[in-house]
Design an enzyme around this catalytic site. Structure first.
Site: not given
Ligand code: UD1
Ligand code: CA
Length: 458
Positions: A5, A10, A17, A152, A225, A331, A349, A375, A384
């Site tokens: 949560a 940092r 994060k 801590e 962190n 692609r 593609k 070829n 296209n």
């Protein structure tokens, strides 16, 4: 339950994060994958910051996961308390993992659960010893080594800060006991947050046992962190994957620069040159060679495929013994069949290149179906797109397309046909025909000499 949560101040990021990618997977996704592998009964993820975004990003990992909102992030103890209602009546063991500790192995998690059950503890914590314990909660023990509590860093005295044993942020609790203890946790003096580790001495005072498991390898419990720790974690994960590949018979010429996602597979006797990046769910068969500077994502390569330097291959399939590159771009939805060749500076593609066909140089093939043994000459383009919609080009088996041809789609070149170099083809070509689609050449005899004389007059 997974704690996810927090904002992650940092990181200095707009992205919460726990969603920062680690080897292509959101950080907390690794934790959810672990839970899945462990086969836990239920998984609860506590979310708050960017809750919707977290929920969406975790959809691929969150099969059967329950999300619980922590509206205000009042600390890790407060986060666990949010799950109390959902776990009403649950008498079993509750595994609690910080969402920012993504590298724990299955073995360590099993040891945690095993120790918890064997010692009949009310809580079991994973700890490790760090030369530089900065940023972590320190484990306090009495003279005989019995667990006293966790302090801590911001609350620790100078001598407590010198303690090298740290709290990994991974716990197993007896569920009914932990909620009773959490209700007694008071906000910390310095940050005003309710710290989950504060529940541990409360459990001890209530006559319970707190056990601990020392992780031998601190890399497994690295907490992220900061961006520097994110990079460090990626380095650890990357090496794990590369070592595993080498163990199953893949040659990594320069393991320090080989990047392979944890979800990808590479077959034995394949060779990865330096600076190769294999991402997502990619499968590479046996005996393949991938040269330097290639990025391959979510693709399947058969056996003995060669990919020369500098290629980008995305969501594509390449069959056995095909050759790609150098500097080719495949692609999404490109399918290259057996022994086909896609050469220098070619872009493909959403197209099929049939067995044994060659597109060797400087070509764009998009929305096309190319048959077998075709070829295609240098500089050929499938036109296209008409500015509004995409159209298909079909080139049947054994067609020969000369250099610098524009194929204006929709168009079909019949089996065995030839198209003259420099043609712009706007109409279908019947099988075995020769198509010219270029201006007639005119030669004017002696004209060059006349021009040259006029130009060089004094
Ligand atoms: C925490 C531990 C610390 C331990 C370290 C290990 C606490 C108080 N401290 O510190 O002892 O050494 O992890 O990495 O637990 N979160 C929420 N809700 C909140 C607060 C946090 O869900 O109200 C989540 C965060 O998103 C994060 C995790 O809990 O995933 C840990 O929070 P963080 O602030 O990173 O704790 P640390 O300071 O690292
Ligand atoms: Ca943390």
């Amino acid at each position: 339950m997974v704690m996810a949560a927090g904002q992650g101040t940092r990181m200095h990021s707009d992205l919460v994060k726990v969603l920062h990618p680690l080897g292509g997977t959101p950080m907390v996704g690794h934790v959810l994958e672990l839970c899945r592998r462990l086969g836990v009964k239920r998984t609860l993820v506590v979310i708050g910051h960017q809750a919707e975004r977290v929920r969406d990003a975790l959809a691929p990992f969150a099969n059967g996961v329950e999300f619980i909102i922590q509206t205000e992030q009042r600390g890790t103890a407060h986060a666990v308390l949010q799950t109390e209602a959902a776990l009403q009546g649950f008498q079993g063991d509750l595994l609690v993992i910080n969402g920012d500790v993504p590298l724990m192995t299955d073995a360590l998690a099993e040891t945690l659960l095993g120790t918890h059950r064997k010692t009949r503890a009310h809580a079991t914590v994973i700890t490790t010893k760090l030369d530089d314990p900065r940023g972590y909660g320190r484990v306090l023990r009495d003279r005989r080594g019995a667990f006293k509590g966790i302090v801590e860093e911001v609350e620790a005295t100078a001598s407590q800060r010198r303690v090298k044993e740290i709290n990994a942020g991974i716990y197993c609790f007896s569920a009914p006991r932990v909620f009773a203890a959490l209700r007694q946790v008071r906000p910390s003096a310095v940050k005003g947050e309710m710290y989950l580790p504060e529940a541990l001495p409360i459990l001890v005072k209530a006559g319970g046992r707190v056990a601990s498991v020392l992780a031998d390898d601190p890399r497994e419990v690295l907490g992220i962190n900061t961006r520097a720790e994110l990079a460090e974690a990626y380095g650890i994960l990357r090496l794990r994957v590369v070592n595993r590949l080498m163990e199953v018979g893949v040659t990594c010429l320069d393991p320090a620069t080989t990047h392979v996602s944890a979800l990808s597979r590479v077959g034995r006797d394949s060779v990865l040159y330096p600076q190769v990046q294999i991402e997502g769910y990619t499968e590479i068969g046996e005996g393949c060679t991938v040269h330097s500077g290639c990025r391959i994502r979510d693709s399947r390569l058969g056996n003995r495929v060669t990919v020369l330097d500098g290629c980008v291959i995305l969501e594509s399939e390449i069959a056995d013994e095909a050759a790609i590159g150098p500097y080719a771009h495949l692609r999404p939805e490109s399918r290259i069949r057996r022994k086909a060749k896609v050469g220098n500076f070619v872009e493909i593609k959403k197209s099929l290149i049939g067995e044994g066909s060659k597109v060797p140089h400087l070509t764009y093939v998009g929305d096309a179906i190319v048959g077998e043994r075709v070829n295609i000459g240098a500089g050929t383009i499938t036109c296209n797109y008409d500015g509004f919609a995409k159209h298909q080009t079909v080139i049947e088996d054994e067609v020969f397309i000369g250099s610098n041809v524009s194929l204006v789609a929709p168009v079909r070149i019949g089996c065995g046909a030839m198209v003259a170099a420099g043609s712009t083809i706007t109409q279908d070509v019947a099988p075995d025909s020769l198509a010219f689609g270029r201006a007639q050449q005119v030669n004017k005899e002696g004209r060059a000499a006349v021009i040259r004389r006029a130009r060089t007059k004094p």
